[in-house]
Write an enzyme that holds these catalytic residues in place. Structure first.
Site, short mmCIF file in Angstrom:
data_model
loop_
_atom_site.label_atom_id
_atom_site.label_comp_id
_atom_site.label_asym_id
_atom_site.label_seq_id
_atom_site.Cartn_x
_atom_site.Cartn_y
_atom_site.Cartn_z
N GLU A 279 0.84 -1.21 0.00
CA GLU A 279 0.00 0.00 0.00
C GLU A 279 0.87 1.25 0.00
OE1 GLU A 279 -2.86 -0.21 3.16
OE2 GLU A 279 -3.89 -1.94 2.31
N HIS A 301 -8.02 1.39 1.08
CA HIS A 301 -7.98 1.11 2.53
C HIS A 301 -8.85 2.10 3.30
CE1 HIS A 301 -5.29 -0.88 5.80
NE2 HIS A 301 -6.51 -0.68 6.25
#
Length: 621
Positions: A279, A301
């Protein structure tokens, strides 16, 4: 003789703490959480730091508050010489090297319940978006297209939702799904059948049983060794043709390359993914290809990204930071024993009591001891202790926080080591300390709801150094040279005029939220262990109190309180705990004097020279 207490009417002026603890916040935190921290701490918000920059400055801070972006590595923790707590404003701690933190005695806390609702809602939002092609329809319409026939979706009513992990989030998702009239099946080897039944969830014991029956499959597990890549090519092949997959838990649980292949082959009808192995995802990765795929609903997210969740987790972890830096128990420590809420409420005041009992033992019994009398005996420092719980404490199943508090109290006055509920067992082992916890359910012979007795077993006289001394071994000496232990002379036990080793006992109880010491060996007393004190062993004769008070007053030392503890004869009560005291005819007594400052050695020597004073021991809490 009854125990008597006198209190000074002069105002106490205890020393003020020098400086505030510092906390580093390298990521965005809610204003409410920051406001809590700023009430007592010095807060530095330093966003956008590189790993190198973070490592350079981390040594100045006692606390670090992060979210998911900051990587708290073993290398970073090793540079954090002052760090006491790492707080993760969220649930997952896979960006923190918890094992390294544990070895260093650093508490890692998270907020396991602050974003449960947000994560569950996001799961349902993705499920419905995936079923009804909402993102694709939105993009199509914004592109001035009208593609109703292409965007036909499916209803979720009557469909089977499979859940992997029936924890707090998984259970909340199940309840939401029940409201959508879905059939809910779950696999979780640790789930309570009763709770699952109450939530109208059917439990299955094997993953294939779940995969083959699910129209939608959602994952709610942590990323650990056993769950990493748990949904891969083999598992995807077992799912129904056209089934849809969701992940709002942790990136890495699903094999992204395998999922991409299964979607492209048409076997999997689509996916909704909120978390990724890397990420943000790197270019040309499987994750990037999934994000670009028309049958994938992708979010960055956002599971916990609601105003309410961010406030909840920020306030939760900030409250824990304040508690830990104040010496209190952590609520949600990842690397500490779990404590039930009702046990927490019961144990909290006793944690303070036991820590003070440990500190009292070290300072009173093992510190260098002066005596104006001749022939005073010496005892080897004890390494084996009994910690005895009587009353309601005997019914508490988890007393590890009390054990940890005792070890912290033992070493707090002789070392600046970071001893806490995380590393107390390692500290005890390194110092050769053994603590036997005992519980007595016999009818008590005292009026307290709970009584704790610390008993130091007599040690065989030895030339070996004490575990309470920084000169105990070469390793300890090296620690001292590095600044880990404050220099102090080798400790000696013994305050009595006897020549033989004997049990040393300290009893304590809690009244309200205040800790009290009720007995020191055979001396019955009642005082709150706070601030600076002198414990004077003296003959109980007229004028003793006046002479001590006069000596202190002449040196500008204010007496906050004074209590006289008479010598008692003791008869064991049969419980293994505190003996039942009876006033003795002996003329010995202890005088416990609370003072407003540390008393200089020359003043102590002056008091010891007074008639009838056998010894004086300074103690600081």
């Amino acid at each position: 003789m009854a125990t008597t207490t006198t209190t000074s009417t002069q105002t106490s002026t205890f020393p003020q703490q020098s400086g505030k603890h510092r906390v580093l916040v390298p990521e965005k935190l809610s204003p409410d959480g920051l406001s809590l921290l700023r009430s007592t701490l010095e807060v530095d918000e330093r966003k956008g730091l590189s790993p190198e920059q973070l490592r350079e400055i981390i040594g100045d801070y006692e606390s670090l508050v992060v979210r998911s972006e900051t990587k708290v590595t073993a290398e970073l923790l090793a540079a954090a010489k002052k760090l006491k707590v790492v707080a993760r404003a969220g649930v997952g701690t896979d960006n923190i090297d918890v094992a390294a933190a544990t070895k260093l005695g650093i508490v890692v806390v998270n907020s396991p319940s602050g974003n449960i609702g947000a994560a569950a809602e996001h799961t349902i939002a993705l499920l419905l978006s995936l079923a009804r092609n909402v993102p694709d329809g939105c993009s199509s319409l914004k592109a001035s297209k009208w593609e109703r026939s292409r965007l036909v979706g499916v209803e979720v009513k009557g469909k089977t939702l499979g859940i992997i992990g029936l924890g707090k989030v998984g259970l909340t998702v199940a309840r939401f799904a029940n409201g959508l009239n879905m059939r809910v099946v779950a696999m979780d080897p640790y789930a309570s059948p009763a709770i699952a039944q109450a939530a109208n969830v059917t439990l299955v014991s094997a993953l294939p049983d779940l995969l083959t029956t699910s129209d939608f499959l959602t994952i709610h597990t942590p990323l650990i060794a056993s769950t990493k890549g748990m949904i891969s090519t083999e598992e995807l092949a077992q799912m129904k043709k056209g089934a849809r997959l969701l992940n709002v838990a942790r990136g890495g649980v699903i094999d992204e390359a395998a999922l991409l292949s299964a979607i492209e082959s048409g076997h999997i009808g689509g996916a909704a993914i909120d978390v990724w192995t890397s990420e943000p995802p790197t270019a040309d990765s499987s994750a990037a290809a999934l994000i670009a795929h028309p049958k994938v609903v992708a979010t960055p997210h956002l599971g916990a990204s609601t105003v309410e969740a961010q406030e909840n987790v920020s306030i939760d972890v900030c409250e824990q930071v304040l508690s830990i830096l104040a010496g209190d128990l952590p609520r949600s420590a990842v690397n500490a024993p779990l404590i039930l809420p009702e046990e927490y409420r019961t144990l909290q005041p006793f944690v303070h009591l036991v820590e003070k009992m440990g500190a009292l033992y070290t300072q009173y019994y093992t510190a260098p001891h002066r005596s104006s009398g001749s022939g005073s005996g010496k005892e080897a420092a004890a390494t084996t202790f009994d910690l005895i719980y009587e009353g309601t404490l005997a019914d508490i199943s988890n007393t590890k926080p009390l054990y940890a508090a005792l070890i912290k109290g033992f070493v707090s006055s002789i070392s600046d080591s970071n001893v806490n509920i995380v590393n107390y067992e390692l500290v005890a082992k390194s110092r050769g300390l053994v603590v036997n916890e005992q519980k007595s359910r016999s009818p008590p012979e005292h009026s307290y709801s709970s009584l704790i007795t610390l008993r130091a077993r007599p040690s065989v006289p030895s030339r070996e150094p004490s575990p309470f001394s920084q000169r105990g071994n070469a390793a300890a000496s090296a620690t001292s040279a590095a600044g880990g232990v404050a220099p102090s002379p080798a400790p000696k036990l013994g305050v009595s005029s006897g020549d033989h080793a004997q049990d040393r006992s300290i009893c304590g109880y809690v009244s309200g939220a205040q800790a009290f010491i009720s007995r020191l060996d055979r001396f019955a007393t009642s005082f709150a262990p706070e601030g600076n004190m002198l414990i004077c062993h003296n003959y109980d004769a007229p004028g003793a109190i006046g002479r001590v008070g006069s000596s202190l007053g002449s040196e500008g030392v204010n007496i906050n309180f004074m209590t006289v503890a008479p010598l008692t004869s003791v008869a064991e009560n049969g419980t293994g705990g505190a003996p039942a005291p009876q006033i003795s005819d002996s003329k010995e007594a202890l005088m416990i004097v609370g003072v407003d400052q540390e008393v200089k050695p020359e003043v102590i020597t002056k008091i010891e020279s007074e008639q009838g004073i056998l010894s004086v021991s300074p103690v600081k809490f």
